[in-house]
Design a protein around this motif. Structure first.
Motif, PDB file in Angstrom:
ATOM      1  N   ALA A 181       0.856  -1.184   0.000  1.00  0.00           N
ATOM      2  CA  ALA A 181       0.000   0.000   0.000  1.00  0.00           C
ATOM      3  C   ALA A 181       0.895   1.237   0.000  1.00  0.00           C
ATOM      4  O   ALA A 181       2.098   1.146   0.253  1.00  0.00           O
ATOM      5  CB  ALA A 181      -0.898  -0.018   1.229  1.00  0.00           C
TER       6      ALA A 181
ATOM      7  N   PRO B  21       2.974   2.208   2.945  1.00  0.00           N
ATOM      8  CA  PRO B  21       2.821   0.799   3.348  1.00  0.00           C
ATOM      9  C   PRO B  21       2.190   0.677   4.737  1.00  0.00           C
ATOM     10  O   PRO B  21       2.464   1.513   5.603  1.00  0.00           O
ATOM     11  CB  PRO B  21       4.251   0.260   3.356  1.00  0.00           C
ATOM     12  N   PHE B  22       1.350  -0.341   4.896  1.00  0.00           N
ATOM     13  CA  PHE B  22       0.702  -0.556   6.202  1.00  0.00           C
ATOM     14  C   PHE B  22       1.754  -0.612   7.310  1.00  0.00           C
ATOM     15  O   PHE B  22       1.590  -0.009   8.357  1.00  0.00           O
ATOM     16  CB  PHE B  22      -0.095  -1.867   6.155  1.00  0.00           C
ATOM     17  N   LEU B  23       2.829  -1.352   7.061  1.00  0.00           N
ATOM     18  CA  LEU B  23       3.938  -1.407   8.014  1.00  0.00           C
ATOM     19  C   LEU B  23       5.182  -0.845   7.343  1.00  0.00           C
ATOM     20  O   LEU B  23       5.574  -1.336   6.284  1.00  0.00           O
ATOM     21  CB  LEU B  23       4.202  -2.849   8.454  1.00  0.00           C
TER      22      LEU B  23
END
Lengths: 296, 296, 296, 296
Positions: free
Chosen positions: D258, D261-263
């Motif tokens: 994403a 990024p999500f993480l």
């Protein structure tokens, strides 16, 4: 297992003794040993193997075909009659081919016939790298190959068999890179410590979900097993279940559990795809949760 | 299942019809219904149940003992002969007692005899709250009780049976708090989404690790199942395996996997201890790892 | 927030009152409302929005450019002078643009100038969908666009702003699909229950790792929060830290901990990429382990 | 660090040289070395330490009190004036006591005064076993002790200081059991491999959540760091954050993420309670999930 010969000895003995010693590396085909006797001395086991493999590759299609044809059927008449070479006997036993059910015998018989009829040679696979279920899968898949592909595939399997036989037979400073490893580790994430004293069993999962015990052991003070579950040899390709008795462990630690405990015996099911790979399959566990992953 | 009677109807009908309708709530003991007929109308199903239970508790040891003695053996002669009440027949079938192996029959026979001999009554347990394995465990354990404890335990089981019978028979605004729930949820932590389309099977684990399919289903777009795995009824106490076909799922998503995949069918084994509890058993999974826990 | 107008009212009032009500949906551009007044009645809020967006799209490049130019700078002179429209004031405050440090002001000033100089219009972004850090990231990235791309991008942002303004202003049977959701759930996998009473704080992470409290709350009996952490509105794109006070929780439950506890406050750091997405960020925790994942 | 003396040399030299070498093991108190000089030779470092500790224990309350009184204040006047012994200077620097903010100075000053006034001796703690925050916690807690308890506690800390000084000063076949270890391991459970090349930083968390970099490194081919994060010395008791740059890692592997990024950077916050303990804090991570636990 007989005491291995040393590579030094093999480098020093008469040509005939050398061939006598290594004549069985390729099934019923001492000519592969004869072909490399003048190339001595070999500096390593790998060099010796490479030379023999090169000799077979150089021998041409006819001799190669004869070599392939010299192999016995898997779980076939020779095996039943007890007329296999010692090496083949031990190899077939390693995958349980000497303990087939009648249904399995019939399956092998059918596949052997189909394979012989299609390619004119017996089906050859390095059985020490496979479980029984995986051998049957290979059998089915390879029956879809064309003849040239299958000839090459069979030859590769012969080289794998040769390498394992050589590695067992000869003591040398180097070892051939044939060994995989399967290990585990149990962490008690309820108590924050390695889980000591957890009984565990490794099952090999066969056709029809039949299960065979590979090893039974118990975790040590570090939550590991004193020896790898499988080590020093290929990890047979196939499916396994690793079952941990965690209920008894938490009970022994005085942790209050449900009755019956939410988790009692925890099975982890996974498959091995690389016989020479290193597989670490840990268990992180509380009375109410667990997780696993391919570790390193 | 016949259309349930409404509580309103039961409050309005003749005493004799009331007793005819509820005479079987307690096995072969319509006197429990007769004892409460004058206390009508009942405002709720719970009030009706409480009244009947109070009547049985007030009836004294002799009538209670007769009530206990009126129950059939589990998997006993009456069951084999087909002379059970309809309620008992359905109950015994729910735990698979109508499909026992010869070994299991022998086990039940032996336990029934031992129990009858020790306590002079048949062994009574609310079988809808147990798996077959759990019934056998209860049987063994309760044989260690003294008579007074066991009389009280048997009566409690009779009340549980009565509650479930009443809840099935009568439609009322309230439902008795008899239903547990077992649910799951699959999260694909490789892709960061709910895992849609994962086939899964819930097995009940019986004596000797025999397994019986409870339900087969598939996850929906939210990674859940459209209906709970078990819901609207007690979750039978015992051990289960929930098996997820994750290999096919990741293959369908185009994720490169080992051959065979490290994880193909993932079993989660757990036990239910509270038949009326809510158990959520999710799976978090990648091609190389998974975890589970008791959720909510 | 003023009481919303109803869609029914808007469909019924005089044209001039309709335009007065909706004239601010597009910044300083009542012509967009005028353009749709004859198309009444609208059956839904979505239909009304679609009509206004279509009117703007149909208006041609010159009017569109005037619409874009009518927007104020972000954190610019008008904002400092307090001469923004009420809608713009509230929007800029939502991302904290009314509380910038001097360094941040300088950054916005520099970017506004560069943008104006390159494209001849102010930088427009739907700030309710972004954190301050994300707005700065957008600013930097969009400065790399060519003029045509940037004109189109700015227009899309204007439509997003319009949709959010319309959704706040008008009560209708339908809501525009503008709301995302951020939620959490804490499972105590040491005790096998939802973790009740865990204090938690959601921080938005700003430029330079500055942190701003979004919400402080506590888990309920199901381990969830009574309301979503963010709900009923876009979840601003950006980075967050969710911090759980687990040490106090386990102490309160009487679980023996190390001193200091291995885990005391547990931060989970993650980013939101879809302002309208549903993000579930659970915590599975024991005194010695924790895990999280994007759930559903 | 000067070349260590060997135990053999210390066993052989003149009494006066022995005392000169070990006179500083106990702060300004060479009498502890004098007391054991006749007991030579010592077979191990542990035996030498035990003898010196026994001598101090046997010396009686008055001499012990003089020994305690001979210690400098933590972050006190002597430290500011640069008149500490070399050993004390290095020790205080290890916990950052030479780099205090004015607020921290004031806190230490206040606590030193309160402690001196209550017990008549300076506050003594083996600072190599603590972070700055932990020293302040110890200070506050110990001020609640009665004099006898505190005298004993201070003496125990003196013995810990002596052991660390001796271990650094003297080379011997044995090492004193003073070293803890903090290590990590990153597993990529998205790809099923160790995560190679992940940059990571270990921060010590100070008072007011101030953070100080302890070490910056990167994971090797096995997902581990080439050296332990902390090793060969006590792991200072206190709170840490280990921050992993996982976003860059997955981007480099071509995993679609994403935006943002999500993480991206994953912090793991945990505390050390046993300075001599072995702490393994692994990270199992995908782009959408992570977990950690105290491993072994």
């Amino acid at each position: 297992m007989p005491t291995p010969l040393s590579l030094d000895t093999l480098n020093a003995v008469d040509a005939k003794d050398f061939v006598a010693a290594l004549g069985g590396i390729f099934e019923h085909s001492p000519w592969a040993a004869e072909a490399v006797v003048e190339a001595r001395p070999f500096g390593s086991l790998q060099a010796l193997l490479d030379a023999m493999v090169a000799a077979v590759r150089a021998a041409g299609p006819e001799r190669q075909r004869a070599l392939l044809a010299a192999h016995p059927d898997l779980a076939g008449k020779a095996a039943r009659a007890g007329t296999l070479t010692a090496a083949s006997t031990a190899e077939q036993a390693s995958a349980g081919l000497d303990r087939l059910s009648e249904d399995e015998h019939a399956a092998f018989h059918r596949l052997n016939d189909a394979y012989q009829q299609k390619y004119g040679i017996p089906f050859i696979v390095c059985v020490r790298r496979h479980t029984k279920a995986s051998i049957l899968t290979q059998f089915e898949r390879r029956l879809a190959n064309d003849s040239a592909t299958e000839h090459a595939t069979a030859l590769d399997e012969v080289f794998r068999i040769a390498a394992l036989r050589l590695d067992q037979l000869v003591a040398a400073p180097d070892r051939l890179p044939l060994a995989g490893r399967l290990s585990t580790h149990v962490l008690d994430t309820h108590g924050g410590t390695p889980a000591k004293g957890i009984p565990l069993t490794l099952f090999e999962i066969g056709p029809g979900d039949a299960r065979r015990v590979v090893v039974e052991t118990v975790t040590n003070h570090d939550g590991r097993t004193d020896a790898p579950l499988i080590g020093g040899r290929p990890v047979p390709i196939g499916t396994y279940e690793l079952v941990f008795a965690v209920g008894a462990y938490f009970t022994a630690r005085g942790v209050p559990l449900a009755d019956p405990p939410f988790l009692d015996t925890v099975p982890l099911r996974f498959s091995i795809a690389e016989a020479e790979g290193h597989y670490h399959v840990p268990l992180l566990v509380t009375p109410w949760s667990f997780s696993t992953y391919r570790g390193s």
